[in-house]
Design a protein around this motif. Structure first.
Motif, PDB file in Angstrom:
ATOM      1  N   HIS A 138      -1.714 -13.716   5.525  1.00 34.67           N
ATOM      2  CA  HIS A 138      -2.508 -12.491   5.488  1.00 34.67           C
ATOM      3  C   HIS A 138      -1.626 -11.261   5.558  1.00 34.67           C
ATOM      4  N   ASP A 139      -0.648 -11.272   6.476  1.00 35.13           N
ATOM      5  CA  ASP A 139       0.181 -10.083   6.687  1.00 35.13           C
ATOM      6  C   ASP A 139       1.040  -9.762   5.471  1.00 35.13           C
ATOM      7  N   ASP A 140       1.622 -10.789   4.850  1.00 33.98           N
ATOM      8  CA  ASP A 140       2.460 -10.548   3.669  1.00 33.98           C
ATOM      9  C   ASP A 140       1.625 -10.035   2.501  1.00 33.98           C
ATOM     10  N   ILE A 173      -0.351  -5.463  -0.963  1.00 33.89           N
ATOM     11  CA  ILE A 173      -1.474  -4.688  -1.504  1.00 33.89           C
ATOM     12  C   ILE A 173      -1.364  -3.227  -1.087  1.00 33.89           C
ATOM     13  N   GLN A 174      -0.955  -2.973   0.139  1.00 30.50           N
ATOM     14  CA  GLN A 174      -0.825  -1.586   0.604  1.00 30.50           C
ATOM     15  C   GLN A 174       0.320  -0.868  -0.102  1.00 30.50           C
ATOM     16  N   LYS A 200      -0.469   2.534  -2.494  1.00 30.04           N
ATOM     17  CA  LYS A 200       0.157   3.837  -2.281  1.00 30.04           C
ATOM     18  C   LYS A 200       1.007   4.296  -3.465  1.00 30.04           C
ATOM     19  N   ALA A 201       1.325   3.376  -4.373  1.00 35.19           N
ATOM     20  CA  ALA A 201       2.239   3.696  -5.469  1.00 35.19           C
ATOM     21  C   ALA A 201       1.511   4.354  -6.642  1.00 35.19           C
ATOM     22  N   SER A 202       2.206   5.263  -7.312  1.00 42.11           N
ATOM     23  CA  SER A 202       1.637   5.921  -8.499  1.00 42.11           C
ATOM     24  C   SER A 202       1.586   4.970  -9.687  1.00 42.11           C
ATOM     25  N   SER A 203       2.502   4.038  -9.741  1.00 41.79           N
ATOM     26  CA  SER A 203       2.519   3.016 -10.786  1.00 41.79           C
ATOM     27  C   SER A 203       3.390   1.853 -10.319  1.00 41.79           C
ATOM     28  N   ILE A 204       3.386   0.779 -11.113  1.00 39.52           N
ATOM     29  CA  ILE A 204       4.121  -0.429 -10.742  1.00 39.52           C
ATOM     30  C   ILE A 204       5.143  -0.758 -11.827  1.00 39.52           C
ATOM     31  N   VAL A 258      -6.363  -5.792  -5.243  1.00 45.29           N
ATOM     32  CA  VAL A 258      -6.319  -4.368  -5.612  1.00 45.29           C
ATOM     33  C   VAL A 258      -7.693  -3.943  -6.135  1.00 45.29           C
ATOM     34  N   PHE A 259      -8.319  -4.774  -6.957  1.00 42.62           N
ATOM     35  CA  PHE A 259      -9.665  -4.526  -7.469  1.00 42.62           C
ATOM     36  C   PHE A 259     -10.634  -4.301  -6.310  1.00 42.62           C
ATOM     37  N   ALA A 260     -10.517  -5.126  -5.288  1.00 43.14           N
ATOM     38  CA  ALA A 260     -11.445  -5.080  -4.152  1.00 43.14           C
ATOM     39  C   ALA A 260     -11.280  -3.834  -3.287  1.00 43.14           C
TER      40      ALA A 260
END
Length: 295
Positions: free
Chosen positions: A118-120, A125-126, A130-134, A259-261
């Motif tokens: 869960h933590d990883d 996801i966080q 927070k990122a503008s793009s990947i 990310v969708f969720a």
């Protein structure tokens, strides 16, 4: 590299090697043994275990023991039905082959699920949120697999940049903006060009998510967040990358879904509305898959 492989390859003294051989032979049976009991069984001092742990980069014996037992549990409790490298044989029927590939892919996904914490996953996801793009970095077959992830993310307005030219990916890493994040997909964790990309990304203070094997490797050590995948295939002694492909596809699907969720209703409405406009001419005579406006 797995801990059991490091046991074999690291340089140890004669007394340390005696202890290593005992550990490799006893496997899970060392779970409830104290350093004193292992020392008595191998006619060595308990401090030998501490020296072994330090040589392997662990703070102490308990940390090494815990990591080793966790690795053993993974290796011994999953993937019981099909060899990931040679999943079918020359005399198998076509339906037998079909069945074995299905089992292999299912086990690869189950195996990868067992490695997700869960933590990883939350951390990954966080970072993406927070990122503008990947920026997504991969080579060879893994590069092909990532295209579907890019496609899905674009449908919810998340930009993913994938460079298809291996000679150019280091430029992409070097020029990446600090507001972005990066995903590195590397089964071996030792692909030189990808690890050079990580170093360039770190210069720009870009958070890095690694998708890699369960062992200790360079990619994992350099990354901010590590998501582990099913680790059963050899590097090249195999029929195909069935297991690794399924594991990577599954994990990328999990990331996309999480990310969708984050904004579920907005993303669901967005996908429905845009798909209805763009794909309005799609039609089928099969009632099961028909859209409502065609019924």
């Amino acid at each position: 590299m797995l801990i059991q492989d490091r046991f074999e390859k690291c340089t140890f003294s004669n007394s340390e090697r005696v202890v290593i051989d005992f550990i490799l032979n006893q496997k899970m049976d060392i779970q409830n043994m104290t350093t004193k009991e292992i020392g008595e069984a191998t006619y060595t001092a308990p401090s030998t275990l501490i020296r072994i742990a330090h040589k392997m980069g662990f703070q102490g014996w308990n940390e090494l023991k815990s990591a080793y037992l966790q690795e053993l549990k993974y290796l011994e409790t999953h993937f019981c039905h099909v060899d990931a490298n040679i999943p079918f044989l020359e005399n198998d029927t076509i339906m037998s082959i079909a069945s074995k590939i299905a089992i292999l892919k299912k086990e690869s996904i189950d195996d990868t699920l067992s490695l997700i914490t869960h933590d990883d996953l939350q951390k990954a996801i966080q970072i993406i949120r927070k990122a503008s793009s990947i920026h997504l970095f991969a080579v060879s077959n893994n590069l092909l697999i990532t295209q579907e992830f890019k496609h899905n993310m674009s449908r919810i307005q998340k930009h993913v940049e994938i460079c298809s030219l291996q000679s150019e990916i280091l430029f992409q890493a070097t020029l990446a903006a600090s507001s972005t994040c990066a995903i590195i997909v590397s089964y071996s964790g030792e692909t030189d060009i990808l690890n050079r990309c990580i170093l360039a990304l770190k210069q720009n203070q870009i958070p890095i998510i690694a998708i890699t094997n369960i062992g200790d490797n360079t990619t994992a050590r350099l990354s901010d967040c590590v998501l582990k995948i099913c680790t059963r295939e050899k590097l090249y002694s195999k029929i195909a990358t069935y297991s690794t492909d399924s594991a990577i596809e599954y994990l990328l699907d999990v990331i996309y879904s999480c990310v969708f969720a984050l904004d579920y209703q907005y993303n669901l409405d967005l996908r429905m509305k845009t798909s209805q406009v763009i794909e309005s001419d799609r039609y089928s005579t099969v009632e099961l898959i028909k859209e409502e406006h065609y019924k």
